[in-house]
Scaffold this motif. Structure first.
Motif, PDB file in Angstrom:
ATOM      1  N   ASP A 147      -3.465   3.426  -1.862  1.00  0.00           N
ATOM      2  CA  ASP A 147      -4.559   4.206  -1.275  1.00  0.00           C
ATOM      3  C   ASP A 147      -4.943   5.393  -2.146  1.00  0.00           C
ATOM      4  N   SER A 148      -4.016   5.843  -3.008  1.00  0.00           N
ATOM      5  CA  SER A 148      -4.357   6.928  -3.942  1.00  0.00           C
ATOM      6  C   SER A 148      -5.152   6.399  -5.136  1.00  0.00           C
ATOM      7  N   ILE A 149      -5.044   5.101  -5.396  1.00  0.00           N
ATOM      8  CA  ILE A 149      -5.837   4.471  -6.450  1.00  0.00           C
ATOM      9  C   ILE A 149      -7.253   4.224  -5.952  1.00  0.00           C
ATOM     10  N   ASN A 150      -7.312   3.719  -4.718  1.00  0.00           N
ATOM     11  CA  ASN A 150      -8.610   3.486  -4.085  1.00  0.00           C
ATOM     12  C   ASN A 150      -8.438   3.654  -2.580  1.00  0.00           C
ATOM     13  N   PRO A 151      -9.130   4.614  -1.970  1.00  0.00           N
ATOM     14  CA  PRO A 151      -8.971   4.860  -0.519  1.00  0.00           C
ATOM     15  C   PRO A 151      -9.231   3.633   0.339  1.00  0.00           C
ATOM     16  N   MET A 152      -9.936   2.654  -0.204  1.00  0.00           N
ATOM     17  CA  MET A 152     -10.244   1.454   0.564  1.00  0.00           C
ATOM     18  C   MET A 152      -8.977   0.715   0.980  1.00  0.00           C
ATOM     19  N   PHE A 153      -7.923   0.766   0.144  1.00  0.00           N
ATOM     20  CA  PHE A 153      -6.662   0.111   0.494  1.00  0.00           C
ATOM     21  C   PHE A 153      -6.086   0.704   1.781  1.00  0.00           C
ATOM     22  N   GLY A 154      -6.135   2.015   1.891  1.00  0.00           N
ATOM     23  CA  GLY A 154      -5.640   2.678   3.092  1.00  0.00           C
ATOM     24  C   GLY A 154      -6.478   2.353   4.315  1.00  0.00           C
ATOM     25  N   LYS A 155      -7.798   2.289   4.142  1.00  0.00           N
ATOM     26  CA  LYS A 155      -8.684   1.962   5.256  1.00  0.00           C
ATOM     27  C   LYS A 155      -8.435   0.545   5.755  1.00  0.00           C
ATOM     28  N   VAL A 156      -8.266  -0.384   4.816  1.00  0.00           N
ATOM     29  CA  VAL A 156      -7.982  -1.776   5.202  1.00  0.00           C
ATOM     30  C   VAL A 156      -6.648  -1.856   5.928  1.00  0.00           C
ATOM     31  N   VAL A 172      -0.734  -0.064 -12.416  1.00  0.00           N
ATOM     32  CA  VAL A 172      -0.021  -0.120 -11.129  1.00  0.00           C
ATOM     33  C   VAL A 172      -0.611  -1.219 -10.253  1.00  0.00           C
ATOM     34  N   LEU A 173      -1.927  -1.312 -10.228  1.00  0.00           N
ATOM     35  CA  LEU A 173      -2.580  -2.345  -9.427  1.00  0.00           C
ATOM     36  C   LEU A 173      -2.230  -3.738  -9.937  1.00  0.00           C
ATOM     37  N   THR A 174      -2.146  -3.878 -11.249  1.00  0.00           N
ATOM     38  CA  THR A 174      -1.762  -5.168 -11.839  1.00  0.00           C
ATOM     39  C   THR A 174      -0.342  -5.549 -11.437  1.00  0.00           C
ATOM     40  N   VAL A 231       0.835  -1.203   0.000  1.00  0.00           N
ATOM     41  CA  VAL A 231       0.000   0.000   0.000  1.00  0.00           C
ATOM     42  C   VAL A 231       0.872   1.256   0.000  1.00  0.00           C
ATOM     43  N   GLU A 232       1.915   1.251   0.838  1.00  0.00           N
ATOM     44  CA  GLU A 232       2.782   2.426   0.962  1.00  0.00           C
ATOM     45  C   GLU A 232       3.571   2.694  -0.309  1.00  0.00           C
TER      46      GLU A 232
END
Length: 353
Positions: free
Chosen positions: A33-42, A320-322, A27-28
């Protein structure tokens, strides 16, 4: 009624925490988290439950260390087990990483700098990074390996401490725990006072984190008194840990007074004893291929690869996610192969990390 020492779930807890550490770094460094805030929340949730992975590793290492010393006939056997546990995979990971650095970045260094890199990465000075590597990946050869340095220091120190104190009252270990708690709090607030170089050296030594190891040590030394209680109360301890960690975060933000280097001493204690209780609450779970250590030493190698690929490409968020998913899959695959091949002939003799 005593609890059987071996009937625990440390294997599975270590794997869970290794994945938590890996997820946090992904994530870091991939800015998920900039792609999807849910990553940061998790990520924020996982730092509460299952908790901060490094703390769990340190506490379990402390708990198992005294048992390992007691079962060793002499220092050669004890340190031999630790060397077999740590260095075979570490050295193979170093070779793989060096090849990858050459392919994706190149050796932008002279012979002296390369020899320093060779020495630091294969001993227990992995916290050192030559300037020539600062532009590579996340800025270090393998950033997660600073913990190897701390753990090796602990294994050396705890053996000496145990030999010196084995005939002393167990209460002296409580005094040592409180001393290192005080030291960690003191050092965490001295960054603006002590020279930066001294602060950095102390921060990668075992001393600021010794209180976490000693929480595990104390659980082992007082196991006949506390394990049954921890097993019964661990479900209560973990919510209290979550609350305390939340309050500590709010307190630090409000007062700017730190309560420990990297990990505050209060939630670290609760997480340490809570995890040991959970391990016995779950009961005996033996995993044939326990790859937590492998995940720990390999994942940042592939994070660096992914970051280099992204730097050299004009990728969308989907790209990036891939890349991040691919690096995660490769990490687990390499960890499994490493565990199967490298440790095949060592399992009978090696101690637990």
């Amino acid at each position: 009624m005593n609890i059987e020492f071996k009937k625990n779930a440390f294997d599975i807890l270590r794997i869970v925490c290794a994945i938590q550490v890996m997820y946090g770094h992904f994530v870091e460094h991939f800015a998920l988290d900039s792609i999807n805030p849910m990553f940061g929340k998790v990520l924020r949730i996982t730092q509460f439950i299952p908790g901060r992975g490094v703390v769990v590793f340190f506490a379990i290492s402390g708990y198992l260390s005294i048992c390992s010393i007691e079962k060793s006939s002499n220092y050669k056997e004890y340190f031999g087990k630790k060397v077999k546990r740590i260095y075979p995979e570490l050295l193979v990971a170093f070779v793989i990483n060096t090849i990858i650095i050459k392919l994706f970045y190149g050796f932008r260094c002279n012979y002296k700098e390369f020899l320093i890199y060779l020495f630091t990465q294969t001993t227990f000075f992995q916290f050192y990074t030559g300037e020539w590597l600062r532009q590579y990946g996340a800025g270090t050869a393998n950033g997660s390996l600073w913990t190897i340095s701390v753990i090796v220091q602990f294994y050396l120190l705890i053996y000496v401490m145990f030999i010196l104190l084995k005939d002393k009252s167990k209460e002296i270990w409580i005094g040592l725990y409180l001393f290192f708690v005080s030291f960690s709090i003191f050092l965490s607030n001295m960054q603006c006072i002590v020279p930066n170089s001294i602060f950095k050296i102390l921060s990668v030594s075992v001393f600021p984190y010794m209180h976490i190891f000693l929480a595990g040590v104390l659980c082992y030394l007082y196991r006949n008194n506390v394990l049954i209680w921890l097993k019964k109360k661990c479900i209560l301890i973990l919510p209290i840990y979550v609350l305390v960690r939340f309050l500590v975060i709010q307190s630090v933000q409000a007062t700017n007074i730190n309560l420990g280097v990297n990990y505050d001493v209060f939630s670290s204690l609760l997480l340490s004893i809570g995890v040991i209780g959970i391990a016995y609450y779950i009961g005996e779970v033996n995993i044939k291929h326990e790859i937590s250590y492998s995940i720990f030493i390999y994942h940042m190698i592939f994070v660096n690869v992914g970051m280099e690929i992204i730097k050299k490409s004009n990728m969308t968020d989907g790209g990036v996610l891939t890349i991040a998913c691919f690096c995660a899959v490769i990490t687990v695959a390499v960890s499994l192969v490493s565990n199967l091949v490298i440790n095949k002939n060592l399992k009978k003799n090696r101690g637990k990390l």
